[in-house]
Design an enzyme around this catalytic site. Structure first.
Site, PDB file in Angstrom:
ATOM      1  N   GLY A  30       0.763  -1.238   0.000  1.00  0.00           N
ATOM      2  CA  GLY A  30       0.000   0.000   0.000  1.00  0.00           C
ATOM      3  C   GLY A  30       0.794   1.289   0.000  1.00  0.00           C
ATOM      4  O   GLY A  30       0.208   2.362  -0.181  1.00  0.00           O
ATOM      5  N   PRO A  73       4.816  -4.806  -0.691  1.00  0.00           N
ATOM      6  CA  PRO A  73       4.735  -3.611  -1.533  1.00  0.00           C
ATOM      7  C   PRO A  73       4.726  -3.961  -3.013  1.00  0.00           C
ATOM      8  O   PRO A  73       5.409  -4.891  -3.455  1.00  0.00           O
ATOM      9  CB  PRO A  73       6.011  -2.849  -1.180  1.00  0.00           C
ATOM     10  CG  PRO A  73       6.973  -3.916  -0.787  1.00  0.00           C
ATOM     11  CD  PRO A  73       6.168  -5.030  -0.178  1.00  0.00           C
ATOM     12  N   ARG A 100      -5.848   3.212 -15.662  1.00  0.00           N
ATOM     13  CA  ARG A 100      -5.926   3.935 -14.388  1.00  0.00           C
ATOM     14  C   ARG A 100      -6.677   5.276 -14.465  1.00  0.00           C
ATOM     15  O   ARG A 100      -7.507   5.568 -13.606  1.00  0.00           O
ATOM     16  CB  ARG A 100      -4.539   4.119 -13.766  1.00  0.00           C
ATOM     17  CG  ARG A 100      -3.792   2.785 -13.533  1.00  0.00           C
ATOM     18  CD  ARG A 100      -2.623   2.931 -12.583  1.00  0.00           C
ATOM     19  NE  ARG A 100      -3.057   3.213 -11.235  1.00  0.00           N
ATOM     20  CZ  ARG A 100      -3.040   4.386 -10.678  1.00  0.00           C
ATOM     21  NH1 ARG A 100      -2.560   5.420 -11.326  1.00  0.00           N
ATOM     22  NH2 ARG A 100      -3.499   4.560  -9.466  1.00  0.00           N
ATOM     23  N   TYR A 110      -9.955   5.075 -12.142  1.00  0.00           N
ATOM     24  CA  TYR A 110      -9.850   5.757 -10.839  1.00  0.00           C
ATOM     25  C   TYR A 110      -9.775   7.280 -10.973  1.00  0.00           C
ATOM     26  O   TYR A 110      -9.550   7.966  -9.976  1.00  0.00           O
ATOM     27  CB  TYR A 110      -8.591   5.318 -10.083  1.00  0.00           C
ATOM     28  CG  TYR A 110      -8.331   3.831 -10.084  1.00  0.00           C
ATOM     29  CD1 TYR A 110      -9.123   2.959  -9.340  1.00  0.00           C
ATOM     30  CD2 TYR A 110      -7.271   3.302 -10.816  1.00  0.00           C
ATOM     31  CE1 TYR A 110      -8.868   1.602  -9.342  1.00  0.00           C
ATOM     32  CE2 TYR A 110      -7.005   1.940 -10.814  1.00  0.00           C
ATOM     33  CZ  TYR A 110      -7.813   1.099 -10.078  1.00  0.00           C
ATOM     34  OH  TYR A 110      -7.547  -0.239 -10.077  1.00  0.00           O
ATOM     35  N   CYS A 144     -13.613   3.080 -28.352  1.00  0.00           N
ATOM     36  CA  CYS A 144     -14.934   3.664 -28.570  1.00  0.00           C
ATOM     37  C   CYS A 144     -15.698   3.837 -27.265  1.00  0.00           C
ATOM     38  O   CYS A 144     -16.723   3.185 -27.036  1.00  0.00           O
ATOM     39  CB  CYS A 144     -15.707   2.806 -29.562  1.00  0.00           C
ATOM     40  SG  CYS A 144     -14.826   2.750 -31.115  1.00  0.00           S
ATOM     41  N   GLU A 145     -15.170   4.652 -26.415  1.00  0.00           N
ATOM     42  CA  GLU A 145     -15.822   5.006 -25.153  1.00  0.00           C
ATOM     43  C   GLU A 145     -15.366   6.409 -24.802  1.00  0.00           C
ATOM     44  O   GLU A 145     -14.178   6.715 -24.938  1.00  0.00           O
ATOM     45  CB  GLU A 145     -15.351   4.104 -24.001  1.00  0.00           C
ATOM     46  CG  GLU A 145     -15.598   2.655 -24.215  1.00  0.00           C
ATOM     47  CD  GLU A 145     -16.233   1.979 -23.009  1.00  0.00           C
ATOM     48  OE1 GLU A 145     -16.668   2.671 -22.077  1.00  0.00           O
ATOM     49  OE2 GLU A 145     -16.302   0.748 -23.044  1.00  0.00           O
TER      50      GLU A 145
END
Ligand code: LLP
Length: 432
Positions: free
Chosen positions: A239, A274, A312, A316, A355-356
């Site tokens: 983390g 990690p 990513r 997010y 295509c988004e």
């Protein structure tokens, strides 16, 4: 600290020009710096050197065999969450006795495979899973070393999707349930409780959540010992975050200093998992600009990489620094900060071919005025980049190159169109 630097306006990974790599291997292309990976691994190892620690690199962050091999040679163990990841670790030469196996949904055959290899530790996520491991190990005539993954109900103050230690998350075992399990399992023959595990989330840049969570775990150890379990391992998960804007990370010594007293109090050997901290800033993704489309005050920079190559930003809303691989010839050093670049910049929508509308790398980003054919660099893409890539829209997954000094080698070839259809059968069932 990383080893991506501009020299006379040309981005280099260590001593290799990334434009040369793009010319040789095509785009989209992931490029990794060996030196950055190794230095980050050593930073973790050294920060925790006052306590006996096994650093198990979390394979999910970047699972390339050559990267695993590199880390194994540095003395890393591995954190795996599937049989596939365990097989990768073994293929890279890992000793099973350095592998820990977490994950909420381990299947029976995966558990059997890991048992047959004699791994260091199963991080168990539910009472049902513990019963399964106990049964399978008993059938195989062995005793499985297990740690209960506790859910300490602590907020790691990161993105909701990568928060894993709060009560409402599917991960870990509630402390009350764990307390009765600890008493119950004393008589079980197939499992031996050797430790406790937590992993409270990812991209954590604060120390307090770890301290809070570990305090709960260390307090819980008393109950385990009272029940007659000899605990040897405290696995605090992974983390440790990195700064995507600055391309650096908070010093891992801060985490180490804060948790060392708790680990000493536990009397256990520490296991760390990690992922991002080690590989995050050690990789970039190169993409070529295909087209520029002006639309009112919007300028779309359409790239050949998309959300299928690096998800990513779409998933997010993650920020990744972006800059052309070739910039002002007088520029030396780090990638320029778009807010402080003295040259001309234009507000750009950096998007991919998928295509988004969610297929983007950056919105309203100030970038130099690039044109078709130019190479853009998406920085800090070493973790959760290639390994989360998909074939969406039937694009081939990109290639990966590892650099060390002046040397470079392809560690994953670009997929072929044959690869794309490899598992398919063209069947022709009767039509109604
Ligand atoms: N241990 C366990 C049990 C984990 O689930 C994870 C990550 C790690 C260790 C390593 O965490 P790290 O040190 O890399 O933060 N795809 C997301 C991140 C998902 C993390 C999942 N678990 C992203 O791109 O931000």
């Amino acid at each position: 600290m990383d080893y991506f630097r501009y020299r006379h306006g040309l981005l280099h990974c260590e001593d290799v020009s990334v434009s040369d790599l793009a010319k040789a291997h095509g785009t989209p292309l992931y490029v990794y710096s060996t030196r950055t990976i190794v230095e980050h691994f050593r930073k973790v190892r050294d920060a925790f050197s006052r306590i006996p620690t096994l650093v198990c690199y979390s394979i999910k962050a970047n699972s390339g065999l050559s990267i695993l091999n590199l880390l194994r040679k540095e003395g890393a163990g591995f954190d795996v969450v599937s049989e596939g990841e365990l097989r990768r670790a073994l293929a890279a030469g890992a000793d099973p006795k350095t592998c820990v196996f977490a994950g909420v949904g381990k299947r029976e055959e995966e558990v059997r495979f890991a048992l047959s290899k004699g791994i260091l530790l199963f991080d168990v996520e539910s009472a049902d899973e513990l019963r399964l491991i106990d049964r399978l190990a008993t059938e195989m005539g062995i005793v499985a070393p297990v740690a209960l993954r506790l859910n300490p109900d602590v907020d790691p103050q990161t993105h909701t999707y990568i928060t894993t230690g709060k009560r409402e998350n599917k991960f870990g075992i509630d402390l009350t349930v764990a307390a009765s399990l600890v008493r119950e399992m004393r008589s079980w023959k197939g499992v031996r409780l050797v430790g406790l595990h937590i992993h409270i989330g990812s991209q954590i840049v604060k120390v307090e959540p770890y301290v809070q969570a570990l305090t709960r775990v260390v307090d819980f150890m008393a109950a385990c010992r009272e029940a007659g379990h000899k605990l040897e391992m405290l696995d605090m998960g992974g983390g440790f975050g990195i700064f995507y804007k600055e391309k650096t990370a908070p010093p891992v010594t801060e985490f180490a200093d804060a948790v060392t007293p708790l680990v000493l109090r536990s009397g256990c050997r520490l296991v760390l998992e990690p992922g991002r901290f080690i590989v995050g800033n050690a990789g970039v993704m190169l993409t070529q600009v295909q087209y520029i489309k002006e639309s009112g005050d919007l300028r779309f920079v359409i790239c050949d990489a998309g959300m299928n190559d690096l998800i990513r930003p779409s998933l997010y809303g993650a920020y990744h620094r972006i800059w052309p691989a070739t910039t002002d010839p007088s520029h030396e050093g780090e990638a320029p900060d778009e807010e402080r670049w003295s040259g001309e910049t234009v507000k750009s929508e950096v998007v991919g071919p998928i295509c988004e509308s969610g297929d983007f790398f950056a919105h309203e980003r100030r970038l130099p005025r690039v044109g078709p054919g130019e190479l853009l660099v998406v920085f800090s893409a070493g973790a959760y980049g290639y390994c989360m890539a998909s074939n969406y829209n039937s694009h081939r997954r990109p290639a990966e190159v590892l650099v060390s000094g002046t040397a470079s080698a392809v560690i994953t070839g670009r997929e072929t169109y044959e690869d794309l259809m490899r598992n398919e059968r063209l069947v022709d069932l009767p039509r109604p």
